[in-house]
Structure formats: C-alpha cells, structure tokens
Design an enzyme around this catalytic site. Sequence first.
Site, PDB file in Angstrom:
ATOM      1  N   TYR A 115     -74.644 -11.520 -12.959  1.00 34.43           N
ATOM      2  CA  TYR A 115     -73.190 -11.331 -12.820  1.00 34.43           C
ATOM      3  C   TYR A 115     -72.908 -10.085 -12.000  1.00 34.43           C
ATOM      4  CZ  TYR A 115     -68.281 -11.025 -13.984  1.00 34.43           C
ATOM      5  OH  TYR A 115     -66.919 -10.992 -13.900  1.00 34.43           O
ATOM      6  N   TRP A 117     -69.913  -8.190  -8.876  1.00 37.19           N
ATOM      7  CA  TRP A 117     -69.027  -8.312  -7.720  1.00 37.19           C
ATOM      8  C   TRP A 117     -69.737  -8.075  -6.406  1.00 37.19           C
ATOM      9  CZ3 TRP A 117     -63.355  -7.670  -6.712  1.00 37.19           C
ATOM     10  CH2 TRP A 117     -62.592  -8.354  -7.668  1.00 37.19           C
TER      11      TRP A 117
HETATM   12  N1  LIG Z   1     -58.645  -0.282  -8.550  1.00 36.01           N
HETATM   13  C1  LIG Z   1     -59.220  -1.332  -9.140  1.00 36.01           C
HETATM   14  N2  LIG Z   1     -58.572  -2.511  -9.209  1.00 36.01           N
HETATM   15  C2  LIG Z   1     -59.154  -3.567  -9.821  1.00 36.01           C
HETATM   16  C3  LIG Z   1     -60.455  -3.483 -10.367  1.00 36.01           C
HETATM   17  C4  LIG Z   1     -61.114  -2.223 -10.303  1.00 36.01           C
HETATM   18  O1  LIG Z   1     -62.243  -2.063 -10.792  1.00 36.01           O
HETATM   19  N3  LIG Z   1     -60.473  -1.181  -9.683  1.00 36.01           N
HETATM   20  N4  LIG Z   1     -61.041  -4.576 -10.961  1.00 36.01           N
HETATM   21  C5  LIG Z   1     -60.505  -5.898 -10.619  1.00 36.01           C
HETATM   22  C6  LIG Z   1     -60.958  -6.907 -11.594  1.00 36.01           C
HETATM   23  S1  LIG Z   1     -62.583  -7.408 -11.544  1.00 36.01           S
HETATM   24  C7  LIG Z   1     -60.134  -7.487 -12.496  1.00 36.01           C
HETATM   25  S2  LIG Z   1     -60.722  -8.711 -13.529  1.00 36.01           S
HETATM   26  C8  LIG Z   1     -58.725  -7.092 -12.604  1.00 36.01           C
HETATM   27  C9  LIG Z   1     -58.358  -6.912 -14.069  1.00 36.01           C
HETATM   28  O2  LIG Z   1     -56.999  -6.883 -14.237  1.00 36.01           O
HETATM   29  P1  LIG Z   1     -56.427  -6.555 -15.699  1.00 36.01           P
HETATM   30  O3  LIG Z   1     -57.295  -7.151 -16.725  1.00 36.01           O
HETATM   31  O4  LIG Z   1     -55.000  -6.894 -15.721  1.00 36.01           O
HETATM   32  O5  LIG Z   1     -56.548  -4.964 -15.642  1.00 36.01           O
HETATM   33  P2  LIG Z   1     -56.802  -3.841 -16.711  1.00 36.01           P
HETATM   34  O6  LIG Z   1     -56.680  -2.570 -15.921  1.00 36.01           O
HETATM   35  O7  LIG Z   1     -58.039  -4.082 -17.458  1.00 36.01           O
HETATM   36  O8  LIG Z   1     -55.595  -3.972 -17.736  1.00 36.01           O
HETATM   37  C10 LIG Z   1     -54.248  -3.827 -17.336  1.00 36.01           C
HETATM   38  C11 LIG Z   1     -53.458  -3.159 -18.428  1.00 36.01           C
HETATM   39  O9  LIG Z   1     -53.373  -4.000 -19.563  1.00 36.01           O
HETATM   40  C12 LIG Z   1     -52.975  -3.167 -20.654  1.00 36.01           C
HETATM   41  N5  LIG Z   1     -53.484  -3.738 -21.890  1.00 36.01           N
HETATM   42  C13 LIG Z   1     -54.746  -3.706 -22.359  1.00 36.01           C
HETATM   43  N6  LIG Z   1     -54.820  -4.333 -23.558  1.00 36.01           N
HETATM   44  C14 LIG Z   1     -53.574  -4.771 -23.840  1.00 36.01           C
HETATM   45  C15 LIG Z   1     -52.997  -5.492 -24.935  1.00 36.01           C
HETATM   46  O10 LIG Z   1     -53.656  -5.864 -25.905  1.00 36.01           O
HETATM   47  N7  LIG Z   1     -51.667  -5.788 -24.855  1.00 36.01           N
HETATM   48  C16 LIG Z   1     -50.908  -5.412 -23.788  1.00 36.01           C
HETATM   49  N8  LIG Z   1     -49.643  -5.788 -23.782  1.00 36.01           N
HETATM   50  N9  LIG Z   1     -51.419  -4.708 -22.771  1.00 36.01           N
HETATM   51  C17 LIG Z   1     -52.727  -4.397 -22.791  1.00 36.01           C
HETATM   52  C18 LIG Z   1     -53.596  -1.809 -20.398  1.00 36.01           C
HETATM   53  O11 LIG Z   1     -52.626  -0.795 -20.617  1.00 36.01           O
HETATM   54  C19 LIG Z   1     -54.070  -1.901 -18.957  1.00 36.01           C
HETATM   55  O12 LIG Z   1     -53.692  -0.776 -18.169  1.00 36.01           O
HETATM   56  O13 LIG Z   1     -58.497  -5.870 -11.912  1.00 36.01           O
HETATM   57  C20 LIG Z   1     -58.984  -5.899 -10.574  1.00 36.01           C
HETATM   58  N10 LIG Z   1     -58.468  -4.748  -9.883  1.00 36.01           N
HETATM   59  N1  LIG Z   2     -65.013  -1.956 -21.224  1.00 35.60           N
HETATM   60  C1  LIG Z   2     -64.752  -2.821 -20.244  1.00 35.60           C
HETATM   61  N2  LIG Z   2     -65.761  -3.353 -19.553  1.00 35.60           N
HETATM   62  C2  LIG Z   2     -65.511  -4.202 -18.535  1.00 35.60           C
HETATM   63  C3  LIG Z   2     -64.199  -4.564 -18.204  1.00 35.60           C
HETATM   64  C4  LIG Z   2     -63.137  -4.024 -18.988  1.00 35.60           C
HETATM   65  O1  LIG Z   2     -61.945  -4.324 -18.759  1.00 35.60           O
HETATM   66  N3  LIG Z   2     -63.454  -3.149 -19.982  1.00 35.60           N
HETATM   67  N4  LIG Z   2     -63.981  -5.422 -17.171  1.00 35.60           N
HETATM   68  C5  LIG Z   2     -65.003  -6.401 -16.887  1.00 35.60           C
HETATM   69  C6  LIG Z   2     -64.751  -7.068 -15.616  1.00 35.60           C
HETATM   70  S1  LIG Z   2     -63.222  -7.838 -15.470  1.00 35.60           S
HETATM   71  C7  LIG Z   2     -65.661  -7.191 -14.628  1.00 35.60           C
HETATM   72  S2  LIG Z   2     -65.306  -8.201 -13.285  1.00 35.60           S
HETATM   73  C8  LIG Z   2     -66.988  -6.549 -14.717  1.00 35.60           C
HETATM   74  C9  LIG Z   2     -67.498  -6.005 -13.378  1.00 35.60           C
HETATM   75  O2  LIG Z   2     -68.849  -5.705 -13.457  1.00 35.60           O
HETATM   76  P1  LIG Z   2     -69.800  -5.686 -12.174  1.00 35.60           P
HETATM   77  O3  LIG Z   2     -69.335  -6.667 -11.164  1.00 35.60           O
HETATM   78  O4  LIG Z   2     -71.204  -5.807 -12.638  1.00 35.60           O
HETATM   79  O5  LIG Z   2     -69.545  -4.211 -11.623  1.00 35.60           O
HETATM   80  P2  LIG Z   2     -69.782  -3.542 -10.210  1.00 35.60           P
HETATM   81  O6  LIG Z   2     -69.702  -2.083 -10.426  1.00 35.60           O
HETATM   82  O7  LIG Z   2     -68.858  -4.130  -9.200  1.00 35.60           O
HETATM   83  O8  LIG Z   2     -71.293  -3.926  -9.859  1.00 35.60           O
HETATM   84  C10 LIG Z   2     -71.723  -4.248  -8.592  1.00 35.60           C
HETATM   85  C11 LIG Z   2     -73.102  -3.634  -8.336  1.00 35.60           C
HETATM   86  O9  LIG Z   2     -73.643  -4.227  -7.152  1.00 35.60           O
HETATM   87  C12 LIG Z   2     -74.142  -3.214  -6.280  1.00 35.60           C
HETATM   88  N5  LIG Z   2     -74.032  -3.754  -4.911  1.00 35.60           N
HETATM   89  C13 LIG Z   2     -72.951  -3.784  -4.116  1.00 35.60           C
HETATM   90  N6  LIG Z   2     -73.242  -4.409  -2.961  1.00 35.60           N
HETATM   91  C14 LIG Z   2     -74.543  -4.787  -3.022  1.00 35.60           C
HETATM   92  C15 LIG Z   2     -75.417  -5.483  -2.124  1.00 35.60           C
HETATM   93  O10 LIG Z   2     -75.048  -5.887  -1.033  1.00 35.60           O
HETATM   94  N7  LIG Z   2     -76.689  -5.720  -2.568  1.00 35.60           N
HETATM   95  C16 LIG Z   2     -77.134  -5.302  -3.786  1.00 35.60           C
HETATM   96  N8  LIG Z   2     -78.384  -5.591  -4.126  1.00 35.60           N
HETATM   97  N9  LIG Z   2     -76.327  -4.624  -4.638  1.00 35.60           N
HETATM   98  C17 LIG Z   2     -75.053  -4.386  -4.263  1.00 35.60           C
HETATM   99  C18 LIG Z   2     -73.287  -2.009  -6.564  1.00 35.60           C
HETATM  100  O11 LIG Z   2     -73.939  -0.812  -6.177  1.00 35.60           O
HETATM  101  C19 LIG Z   2     -73.075  -2.139  -8.083  1.00 35.60           C
HETATM  102  O12 LIG Z   2     -74.111  -1.514  -8.795  1.00 35.60           O
HETATM  103  O13 LIG Z   2     -66.936  -5.480 -15.661  1.00 35.60           O
HETATM  104  C20 LIG Z   2     -66.439  -5.871 -16.947  1.00 35.60           C
HETATM  105  N10 LIG Z   2     -66.556  -4.720 -17.836  1.00 35.60           N
HETATM  106 MO   LIG Z   3     -63.053  -8.709 -13.321  1.00 35.46          MO
END
Ligand SMILES: Nc1nc2c(c(=O)[nH]1)N[C@H]1C(S)=C(S)[C@@H](COP(=O)(O)OP(=O)(O)OC[C@H]3O[C@@H](n4cnc5c(=O)[nH]c(N)nc54)[C@H](O)[C@@H]3O)O[C@H]1N2
Ligand SMILES: Nc1nc2c(c(=O)[nH]1)N[C@H]1C(S)=C(S)[C@@H](COP(=O)(O)OP(=O)(O)OC[C@H]3O[C@@H](n4cnc5c(=O)[nH]c(N)nc54)[C@H](O)[C@@H]3O)O[C@H]1N2
Ligand SMILES: [Mo]
Length: 790
Positions: A115, A117
């Site tokens: 898994y 990104w």
């Molecule tokens: N800059 C930046 N942007 C990103 C990402 C990143 O790593 N960096 N990650 C991307 C990815 S992979 C994803 S999946 C999306 C995720 O998008 P989301 O899941 O929407 O993002 P989060 O920041 O986890 O949560 C948004 C807000 O939900 C609120 N929240 C949490 N729990 C609850 C709850 O139980 N009830 C209510 N009402 N609110 C709650 C929190 O205050 C939080 O700030 O974001 C994407 N965008």
């Molecule tokens: N507590 C908590 N945990 C969460 C979440 C949360 O809301 N709360 N959100 C979850 C969500 S929505 C998501 S999507 C996941 C995200 O979790 P991940 O997708 O696992 O997080 P990334 O940091 O994007 O990991 C990407 C890795 O790939 C490496 N990489 C980038 N490009 C390349 C490449 O070209 N080749 C190789 N070999 N490596 C590369 C980067 O250096 C990095 O280490 O995390 C989840 N974890």
């Molecule tokens: Mo995500």
Amino acid sequence: MTTAANRTIQTASHWGVYSVEVSASGEIVSTVPFASDPAPTALIRSLPDMVRSPLRIDRPYVRSGYLKNRERSAQGRGSEAFVPVSWDTALGLIVDGMQRIKSEHGNESIYGGSYGWASAGRLHHSPSVLKRFLGLFGGYVDKRGNHSFGAALGVMPYVTGDNDITAMVVPWPSIVAHSELVVMFGGAHTKNMQIDAGGAVTHDNAHWIERAAASRVRFVNISPSRGDMTEGLRADWIPIRPNTDVAMMLGMAHSLVAQGLHDTGFLATHCEGYGAFERYLLGQDDGVAKSAAWASAITGVPAQTIEDLALRMARCRTLVTTTWSIQRADHGEQPVWATVALASMLGQIGLPGGGFSLGFGAVNGITTSRPDGIPRPTLSLGKNPVRSFVPVGRVADMLLNPGSELEFNGTTIRMPDIRLIYSVGGNPFHHNTHLNRFVQAWRKPEMVVVHEPWWNPPAKYADIVLPATTTMERNDILATDLQRHYIAMRQVIDPVGGARNDMDIFAELSERLGFRQAYTEGRDEMGWLRHMYGQARERAFELGFSPPAFDEFWAAGSYEFPMAAEPPLFLSAFRDDPVANRLATPSGKIELFSRRIEAFGYDDCPPHPTWLEPAEWLGGESAARFPFHLLSNQPKGRLHSQMDAGAVSRATKVDGREPLTLHASDAQRYSIVAGDVVKVFNDRGAFLASAVISCDLMPGVLQVATGAWFDPEDPAAPCSVEKHGNPNVVTMDKGTSRLTQSSVAQTVLVQIEKCVNPPRVSAFDLPAIEPPPAQAAAPTPASATGGITG
Ligand SMILES: Nc1nc2c(c(=O)[nH]1)N[C@H]1C(S)=C(S)[C@@H](COP(=O)(O)OP(=O)(O)OC[C@H]3O[C@@H](n4cnc5c(=O)[nH]c(N)nc54)[C@H](O)[C@@H]3O)O[C@H]1N2
Ligand SMILES: Nc1nc2c(c(=O)[nH]1)N[C@H]1C(S)=C(S)[C@@H](COP(=O)(O)OP(=O)(O)OC[C@H]3O[C@@H](n4cnc5c(=O)[nH]c(N)nc54)[C@H](O)[C@@H]3O)O[C@H]1N2
Ligand SMILES: [Mo]
C-alpha cells in the site's frame, strides 16, 4: 541566479506540476510553478529541496544480521546496522530469498500488496511495477480496499450500487449556482485540497471559495475543529464530540419525521426500506426514539441546534457533505450510510446544489467537474495467479496469525502465512495503526525487501534496501481521474548517487529469474511512455477527444481535455427516471435497508444506518482513564510522511517535533504552555509532541497531523516512547466492521502529561552503517558511506 546556461525542465507531483531550473553544472536553482495553475502550493519546493539530501540512499544496503544469518535474524529488523553491498550482491540475495521462499512455501507466502501513494507518474508508479513483476514470478498476496475511504468503498455498493467514491460529489459550480445551505460534517479543510492522487494539475478551490463566499450560500461546519472550514466561507461552527456524527444525523432525521418534513414522495419512488429505518428512528422496536434530545446527549450538540438545523435544511436547497475522516473510525460505514439516508429524507438527491457529497474537498480535484471517463495511459499489471488478499488495515493480523480467519463482506478469509514482504512506494510505519504491535508483526516474515529514495522508516526496517530514483530523475506522464490534463514529466537531473528506477530494478531481477522479456516487452522508458500514451489516445478518440500524437504532446509538455459543457450531476439521471436508470442495487433504488447486509447477520454493521458506540469515545467507559479523543488529520506541509525531513515539512514542526493542538482550558488543567513537550499515551503506546494551544478545538479533543517519521526511543525494545509525534503508536488496529474491515485511525482515546526531559529526536539521523565483510567484493567502508554526510 537565472542565466542563459540554465535550463528549466517540467516535472510533476501529487501536489502540482512545476519546472525546475538547473544550472549547466546540474545544480538546482529554483522551482517554477505550472503557468496554468492559478494557486500552486508551497509543497512544490519539497522535492527539489530533498532530492540531493544527505538522507538519500546512495547504494544497496543489507541489514547486518540478515547478511550473517538470513531468515533466522528477523528480530533484528529495524534495530541493526546496515552494510553497503554491490548491486550484484543485493540482487543476488533477493533472487536467492525469493526462489527459496517460493519453493518452500509457494507464492501465497509473498506479500506484495504494498500500500502507498508512491509518486505521480503513470509508468514509474512503484506499487504497479512491483505487482507486474511479482505477477510474472507466480503471484502474490494483494491488499484490498484503501485507508482513505475504505468503509465508504465497501458499503456504498449496497446503498447506491456504486463504488466510484470520488465521483460522489456535487461540485462547486453546482453549489455556487444552486445551493442555499451546505452542511458539512468534518468541514472541508483547504490544506487537503493541495493534493490529488496522481497529480493536482490546477488548484481551483481558492477561486471557487471566493465565488461561494460572494454568493448567497451559507455553510455549516460540524466538526470538533473550527479550522476545518476556511474563514473566507464564514461558516457557522457546530462543535461535535468526535465519532458521534451518526447520532447527530439520526437526530436530524428524527426531527424531520417529527415535523412531517421528510419527502415521502422521493422516499417511495427512489428509496428501498425507508419504513424499517423510520421504525428505528422512532424507536418502535427498541423503545429509544433517536430524537434531537437523544442525539444531544451523545454528541454534545444542543438539541435545539440539531432541530433548528434540520428544519432549516428541509426549507431550502441543501447539500449534506461528509468528509472521509469521519468514516476512518469505528463503524465508519454508518456515517456514510446515514448521510445518504438524511439526504434521501430531504429528497434533493440528484437536484443541482442538493443531495449529498462524500469527501468534498478531501482532495483537490474532487470539487470541480471534468469530462467523463478521460482514459489514462496505463502500465498493465498482468495477471496475479494468487487469489488470497488482505483488507488493507488488517496486515498485522495477517502477519501475526497465519491461518486465522477473518470475516469480511459476507465471506471468511483465511490469513496466508507470509514469509516475504516486498514493499515499495508506501510507508507501513505511517499508514498502519498500533505501531508497537505492527513492528512485532513486521519482524515475523523471513525477508523484507524495500526500495526507497531516502533513509526513512520503511528503509530502516528493511533487510535489503535498494536506492530508488525520484520523479526528478526519470521521464513519465501524469494523468489522473480528477484532472483534465496529460502532463509530460521530464527527467530533470541524473539519478542521485547509485539510485535506479524501480522499474529498471525489476527488469534486472526479471532477467535473473528468466522472464525479462515478458516484464519489459522489449521496451525502454520512452518506449513504454509512447506505447501507453498511444493506447490511451486511441480510447480518447473513441470518446470524441483528439489528443495529439506522442511526439507533439511530449514537445508541448501538456494536453488539456476540453470541457464541452458541465457534465450531469451524479444520480441526476436516476432522479429523473428511477425505472429507466435503475441503480445496481437489488431493488434498483437507494437502499436505506439492505437485505444483503441483513443476510450477513453482522451486529457491527446492521442492515440500516444505526448508531453504534465506537470502541473508544468520550462518552464511553475508557474515557475515565483516557479523557482525550485524539484526531490525527492529514498534514498541511507534506503528503503523509513524504519528505518529512525536507524544509517545507520541517517548517511546520515546533522544536523539531510534530505540533499537538489542545484547548486552552485543557492546557491550563495540565499546566502545559505553548511549546512544552507533551507525552500522549494509552495502553498501546506513547508519543511526544510539541504543544500548540488553541480555542478553535473542542475541549477534550487533541489534534496531531499524521506523517512524522516513526522514531522510537529504543527500536530494539518491544514498546518504547516515540519521540517525534507519530500518532499511530496509540491508534487502534481493529476493523470498522466485518463488512469492510477498514481502518479506524480516528477512534482513539489517550491521556497526556507534560514531559520534562524529552529525548532528542533522531528521526532524520542516518542508520548505523557497518563496513562490509572483508571477503565481499564491495568497496571499502570509507567510500561505501561516501555521499552520506548527515
Ligand atoms: N496536505 C495534505 N493533503 C492531503 C493529504 C496529505 O497528506 N496532506 N492526504 C490526502 C489523503 S490520502 C486523503 S485520504 C485525504 C483525507 O481527507 P480527510 O479524511 O477528510 O482529511 P483529515 O485531515 O484526515 O480529516 C479532516 C477533518 O475531519 C475532522 N474530523 C476527524 N474526525 C472527525 C469526527 O469524528 N467527526 C467530525 N465531524 N469531524 C472529524 C478533523 O477535524 C479533520 O481536520 O486528504 C488528502 N489531502
Ligand atoms: N493516524 C492516521 N494514520 C493514517 C491516516 C490518518 O488519517 N490517521 N490516513 C491514512 C491514509 S488516508 C493514507 S492514504 C495512508 C498513506 O500512507 P502511505 O501512502 O504509505 O504514505 P506515504 O508517506 O505517501 O508513503 C509513500 C512512500 O513511498 C516513497 N516513495 C515515493 N516515491 C517513490 C518511488 O518512486 N519509488 C519508491 N520505491 N518509493 C517512493 C516515499 O518516500 C514514502 O516513504 O496513511 C493512513 N494513515
Ligand atoms: Mo488517503
């Protein structure tokens, strides 16, 4: 300094397209945003800043214990020194391990789900090139679902017959022109709108926020955090106890019924099972009416507020949005289903500016419109002969308990016995929960191979780590579902140190394993790009688009698919004619009661939207010992854990640790002042973070961003304090329910205390490097570690 000798070369990332100016000698001079992007983000500086960091892995390395004792050394994973080796030695060790494990345990013992990104780019997408390779090797155990919106992905097919979650959004143009009220559970935080999986080309949200602010639309932010809505929208803030949104939605639904304001016509023609849901709302079977007063006791929102809002919603064009974080919690299927139920009762689904949205603003392009079905250049993954899979949040259970059974979506999965993990493009020490347990799980298999550009946690927890290139060191094409462009991503600099492209590494391994031709099909990088583009172009022609030939596209640098007209809203055709456009559910309608889910008999996912107490929440028993609900949202200054060591992410830290926001009254009670180091803990673990004090967060709630590089004080100990602010040492590794088994990262209670003598953060230190064994044909220690200076 810009001189004539400098060249400016375009590349791209998940957070935007940009060009890098390089001098004649290859030095990086500046980063230039994409001209067509109206609001480029600061994140575009992160890779140019990190691409030549001392943390780059300069050559292959092998964990010292693995070099000596191979598979009998797994307990040393993550705590031992690394030994530099030649590519020949490293690839030889991988081939030996893979062949032995395959012959002794079969392909079902290889976990290739990997898994993550990774990086933007359709060819060098590392999990894809890995899967293509492992498929040809005879197969691998894959993952199922995702961390982002796994519960929605699993439940929506039962509700609307669809799993295209990122299409379940009413976009800005429809809101600005038609909505009167937008009620947002979890808000829509602008920091999240920087990113699209695969690449945000244009950032249009700021423009639409301005237009919305100037319009008559009113916004309501229902969230523990006021900051989840940009100030520009002047939203009303209704603070809500975390993980109780379902109760609030039910309280509103009850208020509608009590006032006779629900749309009985729409419910009869477009919905199945409303009757059973209404019995539940009214408490006709369990004796508990899900009234506003009932909801108030659970959510902490005054009953009058719940009732007033429900009545307001029934009287105007209303959109209900629920962000993904809300379903990344225990019983996360329920808020998704309850959102649809509430919107169905309002009867505006499929009308412009009305109905519901899932994940509005969770990523950048989800809020805007694009032509339907733009084809993407794609590298074929080939076949995977192995059928076993693991729900993405249950990897630790799989590794720790081979042979155990897991109920999942009406079936029972038997966990495979994993001996080899091959991981590229993800950070398991970021995306998995309950990390102290996860580390134990990670130490079970016999061999762990990782490719990484940097010495980050996945690299430090590998047996064999191979240095991977970044996007700046290769050619690729950006194309993604949420954007209208194809972008040429050109190689900006030579590979740094000894790094190689993931794809080239797998081509080399395929050679040694005897299937190079099948893997590469005789194509090199540009050959693949030309081929993939050509295939997508043909499909684009069939849809009436006319992207240019590859050479013309590559020379121009981008191609934008034209927008003829605003595309139809999702579910609008169904609204217009529910018989001709029946949904892919058994009834053809929106199911507010699902007989298929009923047949599974899951008490953790009943057949209609239901309030179920989360395993941990502020209204539950464990709140006596652990009185704070910890939310771990997405970080502003990075994507997940990517480039946490770079300048952009470091600028968001406080004294080198992740900031932890807490309410002023809580800070006062615990004698914590801004900048103090706080220990956040529960029975699963503890981490340290720096206090930030605010009144924009509910008392009793803490917030820390995800993604700080995992940094346990003693990596050899089974459970030690994490020093840098990684919340996943305290999060819980249970599934949302037996239906989808998704991640519950947002369901966690903790206690805090001030930490007076905090240990030094070592997340960005290099691992210990040992000289290679004398007999190995590797370079001497001094040159072996050359290039690493940090
Ligand atoms: N800059 C930046 N942007 C990103 C990402 C990143 O790593 N960096 N990650 C991307 C990815 S992979 C994803 S999946 C999306 C995720 O998008 P989301 O899941 O929407 O993002 P989060 O920041 O986890 O949560 C948004 C807000 O939900 C609120 N929240 C949490 N729990 C609850 C709850 O139980 N009830 C209510 N009402 N609110 C709650 C929190 O205050 C939080 O700030 O974001 C994407 N965008
Ligand atoms: N507590 C908590 N945990 C969460 C979440 C949360 O809301 N709360 N959100 C979850 C969500 S929505 C998501 S999507 C996941 C995200 O979790 P991940 O997708 O696992 O997080 P990334 O940091 O994007 O990991 C990407 C890795 O790939 C490496 N990489 C980038 N490009 C390349 C490449 O070209 N080749 C190789 N070999 N490596 C590369 C980067 O250096 C990095 O280490 O995390 C989840 N974890
Ligand atoms: Mo995500």
